[in-house]
Design a protein around this motif. Structure first.
Motif, PDB file in Angstrom:
ATOM      1  N   LEU A  68     -10.840  -0.176  74.084  1.00  0.00           N
ATOM      2  CA  LEU A  68     -10.094   0.339  75.235  1.00  0.00           C
ATOM      3  C   LEU A  68      -9.609   1.750  74.969  1.00  0.00           C
ATOM      4  N   CYS A  69      -9.123   1.971  73.732  1.00  0.00           N
ATOM      5  CA  CYS A  69      -8.608   3.277  73.348  1.00  0.00           C
ATOM      6  C   CYS A  69      -9.261   3.670  72.029  1.00  0.00           C
ATOM      7  N   GLN A  70      -9.407   4.984  71.824  1.00  0.00           N
ATOM      8  CA  GLN A  70      -9.985   5.438  70.547  1.00  0.00           C
ATOM      9  C   GLN A  70      -9.045   5.167  69.385  1.00  0.00           C
ATOM     10  N   LYS A 147      -1.487  -1.475  66.691  1.00  0.00           N
ATOM     11  CA  LYS A 147      -0.457  -0.631  67.302  1.00  0.00           C
ATOM     12  C   LYS A 147      -0.869   0.823  67.200  1.00  0.00           C
ATOM     13  N   GLY A 148      -0.948   1.479  68.351  1.00  0.00           N
ATOM     14  CA  GLY A 148      -1.349   2.883  68.418  1.00  0.00           C
ATOM     15  C   GLY A 148      -0.273   3.802  67.873  1.00  0.00           C
ATOM     16  N   GLY A 149      -0.687   4.949  67.351  1.00  0.00           N
ATOM     17  CA  GLY A 149       0.259   5.891  66.763  1.00  0.00           C
ATOM     18  C   GLY A 149       1.088   6.647  67.794  1.00  0.00           C
ATOM     19  N   GLY A 150       0.476   6.986  68.920  1.00  0.00           N
ATOM     20  CA  GLY A 150       1.164   7.807  69.915  1.00  0.00           C
ATOM     21  C   GLY A 150       2.444   7.177  70.419  1.00  0.00           C
ATOM     22  N   SER A 151       2.422   5.882  70.634  1.00  0.00           N
ATOM     23  CA  SER A 151       3.615   5.221  71.155  1.00  0.00           C
ATOM     24  C   SER A 151       4.573   4.851  70.024  1.00  0.00           C
ATOM     25  N   GLU A 152       4.009   4.511  68.858  1.00  0.00           N
ATOM     26  CA  GLU A 152       4.876   4.178  67.721  1.00  0.00           C
ATOM     27  C   GLU A 152       5.709   5.410  67.328  1.00  0.00           C
ATOM     28  N   PRO A 184       3.832   9.031  74.764  1.00  0.00           N
ATOM     29  CA  PRO A 184       3.308   7.690  74.446  1.00  0.00           C
ATOM     30  C   PRO A 184       2.361   7.128  75.508  1.00  0.00           C
ATOM     31  N   CYS A 185       1.742   7.988  76.305  1.00  0.00           N
ATOM     32  CA  CYS A 185       0.786   7.549  77.318  1.00  0.00           C
ATOM     33  C   CYS A 185       1.384   6.571  78.326  1.00  0.00           C
ATOM     34  N   PRO A 186       2.457   6.941  79.011  1.00  0.00           N
ATOM     35  CA  PRO A 186       3.020   6.013  79.981  1.00  0.00           C
ATOM     36  C   PRO A 186       2.022   5.662  81.087  1.00  0.00           C
ATOM     37  N   GLN A 272       5.627   0.766  73.495  1.00  0.00           N
ATOM     38  CA  GLN A 272       4.232   0.313  73.507  1.00  0.00           C
ATOM     39  C   GLN A 272       3.560   0.954  74.717  1.00  0.00           C
ATOM     40  N   CYS A 273       2.383   1.553  74.483  1.00  0.00           N
ATOM     41  CA  CYS A 273       1.676   2.143  75.621  1.00  0.00           C
ATOM     42  C   CYS A 273       1.064   1.042  76.486  1.00  0.00           C
ATOM     43  N   HIS A 274       0.466   1.451  77.590  1.00  0.00           N
ATOM     44  CA  HIS A 274      -0.146   0.466  78.503  1.00  0.00           C
ATOM     45  C   HIS A 274      -1.311  -0.280  77.864  1.00  0.00           C
ATOM     46  N   VAL A 275      -1.898   0.288  76.792  1.00  0.00           N
ATOM     47  CA  VAL A 275      -2.943  -0.453  76.077  1.00  0.00           C
ATOM     48  C   VAL A 275      -2.214  -1.426  75.151  1.00  0.00           C
ATOM     49  N   ALA A 276      -1.607  -2.428  75.767  1.00  0.00           N
ATOM     50  CA  ALA A 276      -0.729  -3.361  75.054  1.00  0.00           C
ATOM     51  C   ALA A 276      -1.587  -4.510  74.536  1.00  0.00           C
ATOM     52  N   ARG A 277      -2.057  -4.321  73.292  1.00  0.00           N
ATOM     53  CA  ARG A 277      -3.037  -5.269  72.749  1.00  0.00           C
ATOM     54  C   ARG A 277      -2.369  -6.270  71.823  1.00  0.00           C
ATOM     55  N   HIS A 278      -2.492  -7.519  72.132  1.00  0.00           N
ATOM     56  CA  HIS A 278      -2.100  -8.558  71.188  1.00  0.00           C
ATOM     57  C   HIS A 278      -2.740  -9.874  71.588  1.00  0.00           C
TER      58      HIS A 278
ATOM     59  N   GLY B 127      -4.414   9.203  78.564  1.00  0.00           N
ATOM     60  CA  GLY B 127      -4.432   8.499  77.296  1.00  0.00           C
ATOM     61  C   GLY B 127      -4.745   7.031  77.509  1.00  0.00           C
ATOM     62  N   GLY B 128      -5.657   6.511  76.702  1.00  0.00           N
ATOM     63  CA  GLY B 128      -5.967   5.085  76.804  1.00  0.00           C
ATOM     64  C   GLY B 128      -7.039   4.753  77.820  1.00  0.00           C
ATOM     65  N   VAL B 129      -7.896   5.721  78.169  1.00  0.00           N
ATOM     66  CA  VAL B 129      -9.071   5.377  78.994  1.00  0.00           C
ATOM     67  C   VAL B 129     -10.340   5.816  78.254  1.00  0.00           C
TER      68      VAL B 129
HETATM   69  S1  SF4 Z   1      -0.418   5.691  72.737  1.00  0.00           S
HETATM   70 FE1  SF4 Z   1      -1.744   3.982  73.304  1.00  0.00          FE
HETATM   71  S2  SF4 Z   1      -3.039   4.712  74.962  1.00  0.00           S
HETATM   72 FE2  SF4 Z   1      -2.116   6.490  73.958  1.00  0.00          FE
HETATM   73  S3  SF4 Z   1      -3.671   7.121  72.485  1.00  0.00           S
HETATM   74 FE3  SF4 Z   1      -2.227   5.794  71.414  1.00  0.00          FE
HETATM   75  S4  SF4 Z   1      -3.088   3.712  71.557  1.00  0.00           S
HETATM   76 FE4  SF4 Z   1      -4.145   4.990  73.034  1.00  0.00          FE
END
Ligand code: SF4
Lengths: 283, 197
Positions: A68-70, A147-152, A184-186, A272-278, B127-129
């Motif tokens: 979903l996300c890189q 857990k993505g870095g941008g939101s953490e 954090p990519c809202p 947590q960004c919208h790519v909420a993976r768990h 971000g995230g697509v």
């Molecule tokens: S914050 Fe989330 S959507 Fe944004 S780049 Fe990181 S993992 Fe991907």
């Protein structure tokens, strides 16, 4: 009473591996529903545009088995081990690490873990961060959360004054989301941990993110009230999807709490960004 | 979205002048990828007056490191990383001819000033697509620093990359506009350290 049960490390590794691959390709229905609802209520045109692309992305990722996300995340694993389980064929922690290693190589996921100082990549996305609890029963429950870095990076732990109270907590959480802005990519999901010790509040804030999106705290009315009040406030900040403007800065606020020292009020905010993976599996 | 403007690389001066914060565009053509380390190396070479491994003139830089490609695929999932980590190197690269940047999140004052001064543009990618964006990449080739793995610099041919103008050459700033339009929200308090960002 359930009897003693043997669980092989090989099963644990495979479970961890399958979970990390699955959650990196497929967004949960709870998140998709929340995003769809946001499209229906968002009045900013650019905001809606971003939300629609996010939903389209989930379709493409699921269909084509693409992440979903890189940023396929630091691997966070919550494991609950029943006290009547006898782990065989190896070491439980190592079995989890092996599962992560396999997921990130066989699943074509990005390896995003490095030495904090030299910044040298560990090359296989280990070590995973493992939180283990011992529980009743003879099963093992494994929750995988990349857990993505941008939101953490937009998250924090602080210790407020007890006199700051509910208002102080609310102000702090709204501040954190406001200052995070577009980074954090809202839209985001805001996990809040109140009480315990410093590290326990952080753990609670992360566990809060495991709840289905938008499900209120069930144990304590004060918390579910704070959740909806904070959500309303962050969604009037103007940030909106991706910071492009709009009312959907957050999809939900989830709060978990436990008692703390009489002198302290620890508060952690985990974004947590919208790519909420768990995802979870019970063995 | 009603009006999505189609633009192409190399970015012409007049296009940069016309683009305004809040414009949705789709970008096609050749772009480069680079993150922290690649930026530092370009910056160091540029500061020493050495030749760069890539020509930046008219170029667009995408702050991105993709997931590994499956066999037979052009590229894995690809999307923007947080731009502020590139801020200290960006004005130099703009000076060397870079016209556009693609990332996410706010830029420093120095970067915004440099964008104005050199008629450049900063685009936000959603971000995230990253699966969606991966399908819009037609070719990918490493052009510098292969030893950096996923952070190596690549040259991508892209078609209809969905982007939004964040900072334009007239000083417009979409992120600022978004929060200045907000209603009765409480103001952030003074005591949260901004350095946390
Ligand atoms: S914050 Fe989330 S959507 Fe944004 S780049 Fe990181 S993992 Fe991907």
């Amino acid at each position: 009473m359930a009897g003693l049960r043997e669980i092989s490390c090989r099963v644990v590794s495979k479970t961890v591996r399958d979970l990390f691959i699955e959650v990196n390709y497929r967004l949960g229905d709870d998140v998709l529903d929340a995003l769809q609802h946001a499209v229906d209520t968002e009045d900013s045109e650019l905001g809606r545009y971003a939300l629609e692309r996010i939903i389209e992305n989930a379709e493409i990722a699921g269909r084509e088995s693409l992440p979903l996300c890189q940023d396929t995340g630091l691997a966070v694993v919550f494991v609950e081990v029943g006290q009547d389980v006898h782990v065989v064929d190896g070491d439980l922690y190592e079995a989890i690490q092996e599962g992560v290693r396999e997921a990130y190589s066989h699943g074509f996921l990005r390896k995003s873990v490095c030495d904090p100082l030299s910044r040298e990549n560990t090359s296989d996305n280990t070590p995973a961060v493992i939180h283990a609890d011992i529980v009743k029963g003879n099963k093992i429950r494994i929750v995988a959360m990349p857990k993505g870095g941008g939101s953490e990076n937009m998250s924090s732990s602080v210790v407020l004054l007890p006199s700051d109270g509910i208002e102080g907590i609310k102000q702090h959480v709204v501040d954190m989301v406001a200052k995070a802005g577009p980074n954090p990519c809202p839209p985001v999901i805001v996990g809040v941990g109140i009480g315990g010790s410093l590290e326990m509040s952080a753990l609670l804030s992360k566990k809060a993110l495991l709840r289905p999106v938008g499900e209120p705290n069930k144990g304590d009315d004060r918390l579910s009230t704070m959740e909806s009040e904070i959500l309303k406030e962050v969604n009037s900040l103007g940030t909106g999807p991706q910071g492009y403007g709009g009312r959907t800065t957050a999809l939900a606020v989830h709060i978990e709490m436990m008692p703390c020292h009489i002198a302290s009020l620890p508060v952690s905010v985990n974004i947590q960004c919208h790519v909420a993976r768990h995802g979870e599996t019970i063995i | 979205m009603k009006d999505i403007r189609k633009i192409h690389t190399p970015l012409a001066d007049e296009i940069c002048r016309e683009l305004s914060a809040g414009d949705a565009v789709t970008l096609s053509g050749t772009i480069l990828t680079g993150r922290d380390v690649a930026h530092r190396r370009l910056f160091d070479a540029g500061t020493r007056g050495e030749a760069l491994p890539v020509d930046l003139r008219g170029m667009v830089m995408f702050y991105a490191a993709p997931t590994p490609a499956r066999p037979g695929r052009i590229i894995g999932s690809i999307g923007p990383t947080t731009s502020m980590r590139m801020d200290r190197y960006t004005p130099k690269l703009i000076e060397l001819g870079l016209k556009g940047m693609i990332g996410k999140g706010r830029r420093s004052f120095e970067v915004r000033e440099s964008i104005k001064e050199h008629n450049a543009v900063y685009f936000g990618a959603i971000g995230g697509v990253a699966a969606l964006m991966s399908r819009r990449v037609r070719s990918a080739e490493v052009v510098a620093f292969p030893e950096l793995g996923p952070e190596a610099m690549m040259r991508l041919e892209v078609v209809d990359f969905p982007l939004v103008v964040i900072n334009d050459s007239k000083g417009g700033d979409l992120y600022e506009d978004a929060v200045s339009r907000r209603g009765d929200a409480r103001r952030p308090s003074e005591n949260t350290p901004i350095e946390m960002l």
